[in-house]
Design an enzyme around this catalytic site. Structure first.
Site: not given
Ligand code: DX5
Ligand code: ZN
Length: 214
Positions: A7, A32, A34, A36, A65, A67, A136, A174
């Site tokens: 990620s 990956h 993310d 948000m 991903h 969010m 998750m 994840d």
């Molecule tokens: C959390 C994200 C993850 C995050 C994982 O909301 O979706 O992808 O970056 O990070 P680690 O592996 O540090 O928990």
């Molecule tokens: Zn993620």
């Protein structure tokens, strides 16, 4: 299948290109990404312009991903930005079936994400449409959180559902994944593991990616 998708949320945003080159040279399979929005999750990360920049340097598929609330509105934007796999939260989609079809029609692989509090059984009527389901193993929003142990049960339940209704569907996990829990997650039936802090905060990210794949 044993795939690793580091990620970039835990990468150094001031040196993204350097960190992407490290991943290009590593044994990881996907990147990956993310996204948000500060509404679906408490945190804001980045949007399409940054994904486009990541795509310019990445030599591996982008596992994006989302969010964000109502992600169906942005399917084509993320296709244009370079997403190869686009995952949307069950909890964020009023019309999940429509959104999964839209992702496929745009030429990407589609996935549904479940928060830790959302049961696997709710996928009974959409699992056939999914190329992947992302479980998750932390409440989404931040990197570096503690792994929720109930995830092992959910991986096993999901494996059974996939065996019954869509054997080609991949299972991704994840949140809080590290070299200690990775072997148990693969053994429970996971195919793809996301790791942020475990990779980027380690002394030797290349070695950690290698170890995660074992
Ligand atoms: C959390 C994200 C993850 C995050 C994982 O909301 O979706 O992808 O970056 O990070 P680690 O592996 O540090 O928990
Ligand atoms: Zn993620």
């Amino acid at each position: 299948m044993k795939l690793i998708s580091p990620s970039l949320l835990s990468a150094d945003f001031g040196n993204l290109e350097r960190d992407i080159e490290m991943l290009n040279a590593s044994e990881c399979d996907w990147l990956h990404v993310d996204v948000m929005d500060g509404v679906f999750v408490p945190n804001i990360s980045f949007g399409q312009p940054v994904v486009k920049h990541i795509k310019k340097h990445a030599r591996k598929p982008l596992d994006v991903h989302l969010m964000i609330v109502d992600p169906g509105r942005y399917v084509n934007d993320f296709k244009e930005a370079g997403a190869d796999i686009l995952t949307v939260h069950y909890e964020a989609c009023t019309h999940l079936d429509r959104t999964l079809h839209a992702i496929k029609d745009a030429g990407m692989r589609c996935g549904t994400v479940l928060n830790p509090g959302t049961p696997v059984s709710l996928l009974e009527d959409t699992i056939q449409l999914c190329d992947m389901v992302l479980l998750m193993s932390v409440n989404p929003g931040f990197g570096g959180q503690k792994f929720i142990e109930n995830t092992y049960n959910k991986v096993k339940q999901l494996r059974q559902l996939c065996d019954r209704k869509n054997p080609r569907c991949l299972i991704e996990v994840d949140g809080g994944v590290n070299t200690s829990n990775a072997p148990m997650l693969f053994a429970a039936g996971a195919d793809v593991l996301v790791a942020g802090n475990a990779v980027f905060k380690s002394e030797n990210p290349l070695q950690t990616i290698h170890d995660l794949k074992q």
